[in-house]
Enzyme design. Sequence first.
Site, short mmCIF file in Angstrom:
data_model
loop_
_atom_site.label_atom_id
_atom_site.label_comp_id
_atom_site.label_asym_id
_atom_site.label_seq_id
_atom_site.Cartn_x
_atom_site.Cartn_y
_atom_site.Cartn_z
N GLU A 202 0.84 -1.22 0.00
CA GLU A 202 0.00 0.00 0.00
C GLU A 202 0.86 1.25 0.00
OE1 GLU A 202 -1.96 -0.53 3.72
OE2 GLU A 202 -3.50 -1.81 2.90
N CYS B 155 -0.16 33.62 10.80
CA CYS B 155 0.16 34.32 12.05
C CYS B 155 0.78 33.33 13.02
CB CYS B 155 -1.10 34.94 12.62
SG CYS B 155 -1.90 36.00 11.44
N1 LLP Z 1 -1.09 1.81 4.71
C1 LLP Z 1 -1.44 2.23 5.93
C2 LLP Z 1 -2.28 1.37 6.74
C3 LLP Z 1 -1.00 3.47 6.40
O1 LLP Z 1 -1.35 3.86 7.62
C4 LLP Z 1 -0.20 4.29 5.58
C5 LLP Z 1 0.25 5.62 6.04
C6 LLP Z 1 0.12 3.83 4.30
C7 LLP Z 1 -0.33 2.58 3.89
C8 LLP Z 1 0.94 4.63 3.33
O2 LLP Z 1 2.21 4.88 3.79
P1 LLP Z 1 3.27 5.61 2.83
O3 LLP Z 1 3.61 4.66 1.69
O4 LLP Z 1 2.66 6.86 2.35
O5 LLP Z 1 4.42 5.85 3.73
N2 LLP Z 1 1.11 12.44 7.36
C9 LLP Z 1 2.40 11.77 7.49
C10 LLP Z 1 2.35 10.36 7.00
C11 LLP Z 1 1.33 9.51 7.70
C12 LLP Z 1 1.27 8.12 7.15
C13 LLP Z 1 0.09 7.41 7.67
N3 LLP Z 1 -0.12 6.10 7.15
C14 LLP Z 1 3.45 12.57 6.72
O6 LLP Z 1 3.12 13.62 6.18
O7 LLP Z 1 4.61 12.19 6.71
#
Ligand code: LLP
Length: 449
Positions: free
Chosen positions: A290, A361
């Site tokens: 994912e 701000c």
């Molecule tokens: N699958 C699940 C169950 C997840 O919780 C996440 C990310 C992904 C896949 C995808 O992960 P990726 O390949 O994008 O690393 N807002 C934070 C990142 C939070 C990620 C949450 N879950 C940021 O801006 O770094």
Amino acid sequence: MSENTMLRVNERGHLVVGGCDVVELAHKHGTPLYLFDEQRIRDRCREYIGEFSSRYPAVEIAYAGKAALTVGLCRIMCQEGMGLDVASAGELYTALQASFPPERIKMHGNYKSNLEYRMALEAGVGRIVVDSLIELRQLDCWARKLGRTADILIRVRPGIDTHTHELIQTGQVDSKFGLGIYGGEARRGVEMALTMDRLRLRGLHCHIGSQLLETEAFERTIDHMVEFMADVHDGLGCECEDLDLGGGLGIRYTEKDEPPTIAELAETICPHLLRTLDAAGLAHPRLILEPGRSIVGEAGVTVYTIGVVKDIPDLRTYISVDGGLSDNPRPALYDAVYEAVIANRADDEAHTWVRVAGKHCETDTLIEDTAIAKPEPGDLLAVFATGAYNYAMASNYNRFTRPAVVLCCDGRDELLVERETLADLVARDRVPAHLAVEEPARDLCAGQG
Ligand code: LLP
């Protein structure tokens, strides 16, 4: 910026994204502006599917929509043969509006609302990823009530610590997500699921963290997951058709970052998984991944207009841009670091050190220290690698309007999301009768958006 793989410059010295002149896009669509390079997104999807399918018999790559989701982006994922991971009613609604095939959707969430159970079941999503024992019971009830059966994965917490920002670690023992392997909760979940006649347990899920810059943690994860699979296979007769290892591959935010390539990730995961399964005498489940950030992150650029250049003698130069915390909260939340270029003079030597500040701000620093060409008010600043978790996490703080999102491909630019207008900001405001004014306010900005 010599190593910057995002830096494409045309003969006018303007930054180019997806064949489009960024200066022209800024004039046409205004700033701040989110740009996505469509081909880069498609290339990443193809790379994932190709690298994993050539090393493992059955693979599904499900884009994690939380990184950036619009109806148009769902269409790209659909055309590329991707699955889709959604984590809320809103993400699921977006996918369904895009006619994304429900059987390729995975519904996540550590707390699913009644609306989310109902929507997921009625849409017939391919997998509901169950995150707690409470959810197992609730989902079974909902499925019975709606006369459906649900294909589920159980999310387990493998107890893996990763080297990433603590707010984006998720597989460790102390986490709100999933059922713990240690302590027996995950086993209990499998046992319960097998007795529930409205639930069909199709396999297991885990996600250990995000922005991972090494692949080693995936090997440890596989060891824990396969050991658990063997335990529930031998002890409970559970056949695992799917093994979902989540997302997490890091991207290159700055030239110092050296994330593994998708091929390296596949080369770590696939042979190790096959070996470990064989050693445990288990059949090969379908492998699901994912990825979110590593699909869209480097395909995104945010364009701002520099408004103010302020020298603090003997200290530093501040430049203020027309966005900030509301379009990119990541520096504030995760100490995220970015690189930027002056888009209208992208060929100029970058030797003026600046701090890039937003216009909220707050002390909303976007980039602590970066070298760019000598900045002047009116210049355009393009910040790279902002495709993941930027638009997705944007807010209306200070009643800023959220930027437009534009898709660029072969020199064509098309809107994915229109810029919000000032009128949008008050569209849902209601004035209680005792506060109402008799003369309605004149809309000074009518027609200005
Ligand atoms: N699958 C699940 C169950 C997840 O919780 C996440 C990310 C992904 C896949 C995808 O992960 P990726 O390949 O994008 O690393 N807002 C934070 C990142 C939070 C990620 C949450 N879950 C940021 O801006 O770094």
